[in-house]
Design a protein around this motif. Structure first.
Motif, PDB file in Angstrom:
ATOM      1  N   TYR A  31     -22.975   0.092  -3.951  1.00 52.80           N
ATOM      2  CA  TYR A  31     -23.984   0.951  -4.566  1.00 52.80           C
ATOM      3  C   TYR A  31     -23.611   2.424  -4.502  1.00 52.80           C
ATOM      4  CZ  TYR A  31     -26.796  -3.205  -4.753  1.00 52.80           C
ATOM      5  OH  TYR A  31     -27.245  -4.453  -5.022  1.00 52.80           O
TER       6      TYR A  31
ATOM      7  N   SER B 231     -21.611   5.560  -5.620  1.00 51.48           N
ATOM      8  CA  SER B 231     -20.871   6.001  -6.795  1.00 51.48           C
ATOM      9  C   SER B 231     -19.948   7.148  -6.426  1.00 51.48           C
ATOM     10  CB  SER B 231     -21.826   6.518  -7.869  1.00 51.48           C
ATOM     11  OG  SER B 231     -22.810   5.578  -8.152  1.00 51.48           O
TER      12      SER B 231
ATOM     13  N   CYS C 193     -27.325  12.646 -13.243  1.00 46.45           N
ATOM     14  CA  CYS C 193     -27.426  11.931 -11.965  1.00 46.45           C
ATOM     15  C   CYS C 193     -28.135  12.768 -10.903  1.00 46.45           C
ATOM     16  CB  CYS C 193     -26.040  11.550 -11.451  1.00 46.45           C
ATOM     17  SG  CYS C 193     -25.264  10.244 -12.403  1.00 46.45           S
TER      18      CYS C 193
ATOM     19  N   LYS D  73     -30.863   7.087  -7.631  1.00 51.83           N
ATOM     20  CA  LYS D  73     -29.711   6.390  -8.215  1.00 51.83           C
ATOM     21  C   LYS D  73     -29.977   6.088  -9.688  1.00 51.83           C
ATOM     22  CE  LYS D  73     -26.589   4.551  -6.456  1.00 51.83           C
ATOM     23  NZ  LYS D  73     -25.183   4.981  -6.487  1.00 51.83           N
TER      24      LYS D  73
ATOM     25  N   SER E  78     -25.750  12.472  -1.492  1.00 56.17           N
ATOM     26  CA  SER E  78     -24.482  12.668  -2.181  1.00 56.17           C
ATOM     27  C   SER E  78     -23.958  14.075  -1.913  1.00 56.17           C
ATOM     28  CB  SER E  78     -24.657  12.511  -3.695  1.00 56.17           C
ATOM     29  OG  SER E  78     -25.209  11.260  -4.002  1.00 56.17           O
TER      30      SER E  78
ATOM     31  N   ASP F  34     -21.234   9.742  -3.412  1.00 51.69           N
ATOM     32  CA  ASP F  34     -22.337   9.244  -2.586  1.00 51.69           C
ATOM     33  C   ASP F  34     -21.855   9.038  -1.161  1.00 51.69           C
ATOM     34  OD1 ASP F  34     -23.786   9.235  -4.881  1.00 51.69           O
ATOM     35  OD2 ASP F  34     -23.917   7.057  -5.068  1.00 51.69           O
TER      36      ASP F  34
ATOM     37  N   LYS G 117     -26.991   5.572   1.711  1.00 51.52           N
ATOM     38  CA  LYS G 117     -28.331   5.414   1.169  1.00 51.52           C
ATOM     39  C   LYS G 117     -29.287   6.235   1.995  1.00 51.52           C
ATOM     40  CE  LYS G 117     -27.905   0.795  -0.645  1.00 51.52           C
ATOM     41  NZ  LYS G 117     -28.282  -0.576  -0.427  1.00 51.52           N
TER      42      LYS G 117
END
Length: 131
Positions: free
Chosen positions: A5, A7, A23, A51, A63, A126, A129
Motif C-alpha cells: 500500500y 506508493s 495525491c 491514499k 509521506s 510513503d 500508514k
C-alpha cells in the motif's frame, strides 16, 4: 504492515507534479516537519495524507515529499516560530521563470511556499500508514 500500500511517485515534469499535487491535496503538514537543506539543495515536507491513488481513500498515510535542486525557498503567511502550527496543503503548481522553475505549494489561509529550482525533480514517498 503491508508494503504494497506504500506508493512512491516521482515527478520530473508538470504532469508528474500534478499527480503528486492531487495525491497531497488536503494533506496535513506541521510547520516543524518542513525542512530546507540548503547545502544539499533539498526541500522536504512530511505530510499526513489520504491514499487517493488507491481504493483506500479513507486510509491515512505519512509521506515525505522531496524536492531536489532547490536554490531558494520563500514562504508567506506561515508562522515558522510555531512548530505545532498545522497547515493544510491545497495543491502545487509551477511557473517557468527564464531558466528556472518556481514550484508553489499552496496551503489554506493564503499561506504558501515557493521553491526556485533548476529542474522539476519531486518524489512522494510513503513512509507508513498513519492512523
Amino acid at each position: 504492515m503491508n508494503k504494497k500500500y506504500l506508493s512512491k511517485i516521482i515527478a520530473t515534469d508538470n504532469e508528474g507534479l500534478q499527480v503528486i499535487s492531487v495525491c497531497c491535496s488536503g494533506a496535513e503538514v506541521k510547520v516543524d516537519q518542513i525542512k530546507y537543506l540548503q547545502k544539499n539543495k533539498v526541500f522536504l515536507l512530511s505530510l499526513k495524507r489520504s491514499k487517493v491513488e488507491t481504493e483506500e481513500q479513507d486510509k491515512k498515510v505519512t509521506s515525505i515529499c522531496k524536492f531536489e535542486f532547490v536554490d531558494r525557498v520563500k514562504s508567506k503567511n506561515i508562522k515558522q516560530n510555531d512548530p505545532e502550527e498545522k497547515l493544510e496543503l491545497i495543491g502545487m503548481d509551477y511557473l517557468k521563470n527564464n531558466d528556472n522553475y518556481e514550484i508553489n505549494l499552496m496551503f489554506t489561509n493564503n499561506a504558501y511556499i515557493t521553491l526556485s529550482t533548476e529542474i522539476i525533480e519531486v518524489t512522494l514517498d510513503d513512509q507508513n500508514k498513519a492512523d
